[in-house]
Design a protein around this motif. Structure first.
Motif, mmCIF file in Angstrom:
data_model
loop_
_atom_site.group_PDB
_atom_site.id
_atom_site.type_symbol
_atom_site.label_atom_id
_atom_site.label_comp_id
_atom_site.label_asym_id
_atom_site.label_seq_id
_atom_site.Cartn_x
_atom_site.Cartn_y
_atom_site.Cartn_z
ATOM 1 N N THR A 37 0.832 -1.205 0.000
ATOM 2 C CA THR A 37 0.000 0.000 0.000
ATOM 3 C C THR A 37 0.866 1.254 0.000
ATOM 4 O OG1 THR A 37 -1.750 -1.153 1.212
ATOM 5 C CG2 THR A 37 -1.798 1.259 1.251
ATOM 6 N N ALA A 38 1.934 1.246 0.806
ATOM 7 C CA ALA A 38 2.839 2.396 0.868
ATOM 8 C C ALA A 38 3.547 2.603 -0.464
ATOM 9 C CB ALA A 38 3.857 2.195 1.993
ATOM 10 N N MET A 39 3.978 1.510 -1.080
ATOM 11 C CA MET A 39 4.662 1.606 -2.362
ATOM 12 C C MET A 39 3.721 2.143 -3.441
ATOM 13 S SD MET A 39 7.828 0.696 -2.120
ATOM 14 C CE MET A 39 8.941 -0.194 -1.033
ATOM 15 N N HIS A 40 2.505 1.657 -3.450
ATOM 16 C CA HIS A 40 1.527 2.132 -4.432
ATOM 17 C C HIS A 40 1.218 3.607 -4.205
ATOM 18 C CE1 HIS A 40 -1.880 2.181 -7.153
ATOM 19 N NE2 HIS A 40 -2.611 2.713 -6.176
ATOM 20 N N PHE A 41 1.047 3.989 -2.935
ATOM 21 C CA PHE A 41 0.727 5.374 -2.595
ATOM 22 C C PHE A 41 1.838 6.318 -3.072
ATOM 23 C CE2 PHE A 41 0.761 8.958 0.453
ATOM 24 C CZ PHE A 41 -0.522 9.450 0.227
ATOM 25 N N ALA A 42 3.088 5.918 -2.865
ATOM 26 C CA ALA A 42 4.212 6.754 -3.298
ATOM 27 C C ALA A 42 4.407 6.692 -4.801
ATOM 28 C CB ALA A 42 5.487 6.312 -2.579
ATOM 29 N N GLY A 43 4.217 5.505 -5.365
ATOM 30 C CA GLY A 43 4.513 5.312 -6.778
ATOM 31 C C GLY A 43 3.648 6.104 -7.721
ATOM 32 N N VAL A 44 2.376 6.342 -7.343
ATOM 33 C CA VAL A 44 1.483 7.060 -8.260
ATOM 34 C C VAL A 44 1.931 8.499 -8.479
ATOM 35 C CG1 VAL A 44 -0.546 5.646 -7.783
ATOM 36 C CG2 VAL A 44 -0.076 7.642 -6.346
ATOM 37 N N GLY A 45 2.764 9.026 -7.597
ATOM 38 C CA GLY A 45 3.242 10.397 -7.775
ATOM 39 C C GLY A 45 4.490 10.504 -8.626
ATOM 40 N N ALA A 46 5.087 9.358 -8.968
ATOM 41 C CA ALA A 46 6.358 9.391 -9.692
ATOM 42 C C ALA A 46 6.229 10.027 -11.069
ATOM 43 C CB ALA A 46 6.918 7.972 -9.815
ATOM 44 N N ALA A 47 5.246 9.598 -11.853
ATOM 45 C CA ALA A 47 5.117 10.089 -13.220
ATOM 46 C C ALA A 47 4.822 11.583 -13.282
ATOM 47 C CB ALA A 47 4.049 9.288 -13.967
ATOM 48 N N PRO A 48 3.774 12.086 -12.612
ATOM 49 C CA PRO A 48 3.493 13.512 -12.726
ATOM 50 C C PRO A 48 4.603 14.408 -12.194
ATOM 51 C CG PRO A 48 2.078 12.494 -11.064
ATOM 52 C CD PRO A 48 2.742 11.388 -11.811
#
Length: 300
Positions: free
Chosen positions: A191-202
């Motif tokens: 969950t933490a990885m997904h939460f952080a990962g979604v901000g990588a691209a933008p």
């Protein structure tokens, strides 16, 4: 085609364009963008890559298609490196990164989210396979080789230590081992990885836009050639190679779509990291990002 462009491609491209405009008008400085990019590179991208490689179902991939894609990357990289080194007389490290820009597509941060918007998670499986290949192997290869080329006079042990502590490489190794050995990752970590990962691209695209806003847009001969190799030669080479063997039509179509994407931002990021001149690499990324809007909308 127009709806795909306006509803799926331009929303993703808009973060790069927004960063470029705010950088040009002085609303966000290069130093601020560099700090954003550093956080995205050290924290958000490793989280995104870990989530990707840790949850992959390798059995669903067409490895014959990925092998052809990888072979085309090697072939074009060799040609592009020779042109940059011998024809345009660039230093070895700059020629290395210019050649990287012709075959390393912005799949993770650009093509992947676009393909999900257009086709959905299940239908975009071929793009996911390319993202996995480029994230786990191609990107790792260029991180390691660029570091070694830039630090040829440094003691080997120091080079190994520096490469081994790279957060992106750690995420690739740990995520891949967990996947291959079927070691379950605790749900809170996922969950933490997904939460952080979604901000990588933008965030990465925004920071890249700001940083690139300070670069000249006027193309020189090397920019024309490298951009042409990326936008024309690479997808044509992939399209031709995929005529070898039989596979579902969507695999061929989406691998060509992936190849038609813009140059990956990592060539520019590695150039900045190692103090390599960026007056050619930056315009290649800018022009391929802009011109690929039409080709991506047409192919999609």
């Amino acid at each position: 085609m127009f709806q795909v462009l306006t509803h799926d491609i331009l929303p993703v491209f808009s973060m790069l364009a927004l960063g470029f405009l705010l950088g040009r008008f002085g609303k966000v400085s290069r130093d601020e963008a560099a700090a954003i990019n550093r956080v995205a590179f050290l924290v958000l991208q490793p989280a995104l890559i870990f989530s990707l490689v840790n949850n992959l179902n390798w059995s669903s991939f067409r490895f014959d298609a990925i092998a052809l894609y990888a072979t085309c990357q090697i072939a074009l990289f060799t040609v592009a490196f020779f042109i940059a080194r011998k024809v345009f007389q660039r230093e070895t490290l700059e020629a290395w990164l210019l050649a990287m820009a012709t075959i390393f597509v912005n799949t993770l941060l650009y093509i992947w989210p676009i393909s999900y918007l257009i086709y959905g998670e299940a239908a975009a499986l071929p793009v996911t396979a390319v993202v996995a290949w480029d994230s786990a192997f191609t990107f790792a290869f260029f991180i390691i080789t660029t570091d070694l080329l830039a630090n040829r006079n440094v003691a080997p042990l120091r080079s190994v230590r520096r490469v081994a502590t790279n957060p992106v490489l750690i995420a690739i190794v740990v995520g891949s081992l967990g996947n291959l050995l079927a070691i379950p990752t605790p749900e809170p970590i996922l969950t933490a990885m997904h939460f952080a990962g979604v901000g990588a691209a933008p965030l990465t695209l925004f920071a890249l836009g700001v940083i690139l806003s300070g670069q000249t847009l006027v193309p020189n001969g090397a920019v024309y050639v490298m951009s042409g190799l990326k936008l024309l030669a690479f997808p044509i080479l992939i399209w031709s190679a995929l005529h070898i063997g039989d596979r579902p039509a969507d695999w061929n179509a989406l691998l060509v779509l992936s190849a038609a994407g813009p140059s990956g931002a990592m060539a520019f990021a590695l150039a900045m990291l190692h103090g390599v001149r960026t007056d050619t690499i930056a315009p290649v990324i800018i022009w391929t990002s802009t011109l690929s809007l039409v080709s991506l909308a047409w192919l999609a």
